[in-house]
Write an enzyme that holds these catalytic residues in place. Structure first.
Site, PDB file in Angstrom:
ATOM      1  CG  ASP A 205      -1.973   1.065   1.214  1.00  0.00           C
ATOM      2  OD1 ASP A 205      -2.312   1.566   0.122  1.00  0.00           O
ATOM      3  OD2 ASP A 205      -2.489   1.416   2.307  1.00  0.00           O
ATOM      4  CD  GLU A 208      -0.481   5.367  -4.400  1.00  0.00           C
ATOM      5  OE1 GLU A 208      -0.006   5.581  -3.266  1.00  0.00           O
ATOM      6  OE2 GLU A 208      -1.327   4.496  -4.623  1.00  0.00           O
ATOM      7  CG  ASP A 279      -8.356   4.555  -0.333  1.00  0.00           C
ATOM      8  OD1 ASP A 279      -8.122   3.332  -0.370  1.00  0.00           O
ATOM      9  OD2 ASP A 279      -7.696   5.358   0.338  1.00  0.00           O
TER      10      ASP A 279
HETATM   11  O1  MIG Z   1      -4.067   6.284   4.462  1.00  0.00           O
HETATM   12  O2  MIG Z   1      -3.945   1.061   5.551  1.00  0.00           O
HETATM   13  O3  MIG Z   1      -5.963   2.277   0.046  1.00  0.00           O
HETATM   14  O4  MIG Z   1      -7.061   0.127   1.450  1.00  0.00           O
HETATM   15  O5  MIG Z   1      -7.178   0.333   4.266  1.00  0.00           O
HETATM   16  C1  MIG Z   1      -4.840   5.144   4.206  1.00  0.00           C
HETATM   17  C2  MIG Z   1      -5.093   1.833   5.611  1.00  0.00           C
HETATM   18  C3  MIG Z   1      -3.949   3.945   4.046  1.00  0.00           C
HETATM   19  C4  MIG Z   1      -5.066   3.151   2.064  1.00  0.00           C
HETATM   20  C5  MIG Z   1      -5.526   1.939   1.339  1.00  0.00           C
HETATM   21  C6  MIG Z   1      -6.622   1.277   2.123  1.00  0.00           C
HETATM   22  C7  MIG Z   1      -6.123   0.915   3.509  1.00  0.00           C
HETATM   23  C8  MIG Z   1      -5.625   2.173   4.216  1.00  0.00           C
HETATM   24  N1  MIG Z   1      -4.598   2.821   3.417  1.00  0.00           N
END
Ligand code: MIG
Length: 551
Positions: A205, A208, A279
């Site tokens: 996660d 980017e 998201d």
């Molecule tokens: O700032 O880890 O897209 O699926 O639950 C949010 C928490 C960070 C973004 C991800 C989302 C995840 C969430 N993350």
């Protein structure tokens, strides 16, 4: 356009008849792909960006996630509730709260006193745990990942030459320079901390990369291996190279086919990972959008994708969740996920009707897993996506050119989900040929629109006449190595017989690359007679039972 830096795409937006693409670089590599049709172009594009691999069997199952599961008890509870509800489940995701203060490759031992035992128990129940790993590494003295990264110059630099500091969940962080092969190898090895505890899937996660202080400055430096590059030139490959590090790390650590899910990707990421669309919100517009989103990703070389079922942000409701599970039941990546401050959206949080609908569609998905697996076999060789817009198969039909609310699964199943609130009838376009309504078995000749009643528990699904579709009996989890019984659903229409080629392997490792797989050629006649021949025989395990169901 092969460029990982900043680009602007203006496709008929400023002017309907003009496509403008701008890049901050003047020696871009531009490929022009010509072809007879969409299939041709997609296949050629895949030749450029590379093949994919066949994911492990369990990756085709259903997964439950929530940003908010905090403890081992929460996870056990989810498994228990699914079992009680009779809804198949193959994975539970661990969001950031399993870590010790959001530090990658650590586990909070108060909340998860024995992750290894938990992972083992879950596997006994057929469930794989998929923990999250964030791109940012916490700056903290004596934390091995931080210390090693600093010592070896594995982190991105600021313009002054120091390690660049961003801010994410752990607080102040450094970002690994995934352009360096050594940094990738190092980061990839770190996953062993978790694979050694029985974890075999990962969720990357914030890659980017995302920082709470806004986008990384343009001049952040990625030292790389041959020459340093600025963030603005390489932004778009960060997630891709992180996925590569993960894939290669797991493969090396375990020898198994990795399962990775990533938020950011680039052309080529299909070689290493699946992706989800990030998201979304629990709103009807995002359910509707999910169809063209997934279809476009598939045609763009990234076939193993899915959206957060039920919606991530804001609050879902029974009707929306019911429609979302229906619309997604053939989505390659099949996961319900939602945000911390949103209403819980596991199917049992609602009324009995919602639970029943949810069960029906998850079971339907499991029934057709061998078909999806066959499509992945095809995809890994040709690049043809799993779910496809109608235009890929009915190119000459002007009605399907802008059809964004139906899709084909392979070329034999057509799904026409309802994606509007309060709507109980769907105008379904069926292309030329005979189509069989999956629920009523009514035969309809295509080349026209029909109005199909679609009460809350019905997602219109059609089978192309003369198809054979492989299916499994009802299962609660994907068994290692697949089911012992294979069902062939046969829908005779105008032909005297139909053929189908079915792929089988161990679903776990890379032995198939050395020929350890079977290819069955099935031929069914109208009277229900089945003949089987082996087109390739390299995998010792065969089915115990083959059953033909003639519709
Ligand atoms: O700032 O880890 O897209 O699926 O639950 C949010 C928490 C960070 C973004 C991800 C989302 C995840 C969430 N993350």
């Amino acid at each position: 356009f092969d460029y990982a830096g900043k680009m602007e795409f203006d496709i008929g937006y400023t002017r309907r008849d003009l496509m403008q693409i701008k890049a901050a670089k003047n020696d871009l590599v531009v490929y022009i792909i010509t072809g007879e049709n969409e299939k041709d172009i997609v296949k050629q594009f895949r030749k450029i960006i590379g093949r994919s691999y066949i994911p492990p069997f369990w990756a085709f199952g259903y997964g439950q996630s929530r940003w908010g599961y905090k403890t081992e008890q929460d996870i056990r509870e989810v498994a228990k509730r699914y079992q009680a509800a009779g809804i198949p489940l193959d994975s539970i995701y661990l969001d950031i709260d399993y870590m010790e203060r959001y530090k990658d490759f650590t586990v909070d031992t108060e909340r998860f006193p024995n992750l290894k035992a938990l992972a083992e128990d879950m596997k006994q129940q057929g469930i794989h745990l998929v923990p999250i790993i964030d791109a940012g590494v916490k700056i903290e003295k004596d934390y091995d990942v931080y210390e090693e990264g600093v010592q070896n110059n594995y982190f991105c630099k600021n313009a002054e030459g120091g390690d660049f500091v961003g801010a994410v969940w752990p607080g102040r962080v450094h970002f690994p320079d995934f352009l360096q092969p050594d940094a990738r190898k190092w980061f990839g090895k770190k996953y062993a901390v978790l694979t050694e505890q029985g974890i075999d899937g990962f969720w990357n996660d914030m890659n980017e990369p995302a920082s709470f202080r806004g986008p990384l400055p343009d001049d952040v430096v990625f030292p790389g291996d041959d020459m340093p590059r600025q963030h603005k030139e390489v932004h778009n490959v960060f997630g891709h190279l992180m996925a590569k590090a993960t894939y290669e790390g797991i493969k090396k650590n375990s020898g198994k086919r990795p399962f990775v899910i990533t938020r950011a990707c680039y052309s080529g990421t299909q070689k290493y990972s699946t992706a989800w669309t990030g998201d979304n919100q629990s709103i009807w517009a995002h359910l509707k959008l999910s169809i063209p989103q997934l279809l476009n990703l598939g045609m763009s070389g990234m076939p193993f994708v899915g959206t957060d079922i039920g919606g991530f942000g804001s609050n879902t409701n029974p009707e929306l969740l019911s429609r979302w599970i229906q619309a997604s039941c053939f989505a390659p990546l099949f996961r319900n996920h939602c945000a911390k401050f949103s209403r819980c959206q596991e199917p049992w949080q609602f009324d009995k009707q919602t639970l029943d609908i949810y069960r029906t569609y998850v079971r339907l998905r499991y029934r057709f897993i061998p078909y999806l697996y066959d499509l992945f076999y095809e995809e890994s060789r040709t690049g043809m996506p799993i779910i496809r817009p109608l235009v890929m198969h009915y190119q000459r039909d002007p009605e399907v050119r802008e059809c964004n609310d139906e899709y084909l699964v392979g070329d034999r199943i057509l799904v026409a989900p309802v994606t509007d609130q309060g709507v109980h009838v769907k105008a379904v376009y069926l292309p030329q040929g005979t189509w069989i309504d999956y629920w009523t078995k009514e035969r309809i000749s295509g080349g026209k629109y029909i109005l199909r009643d679609a009460p809350i528990d019905v997602c219109p699904i059609y089978i192309k006449g003369d198809s054979i579709i492989p299916a499994w009996p009802q299962l609660d989890h994907i068994p290692d190595g697949g089911s012992e019984e294979l069902i062939l659903e046969y829908y005779p229409a105008s032909a005297d017989s139909s053929k189908y080629v079915h792929y089988q392997d161990n679903g776990a490792d890379f032995a198939y690359e050395a020929g350890e797989y079977n290819l069955y050629r099935f031929r069914a006649d109208k009277d229900g007679e089945l003949s089987v021949s082996m087109e390739h025989e390299g995998y010792e395990h065969h089915y115990e039972t083959l059953r033909v169901e003639v519709y």
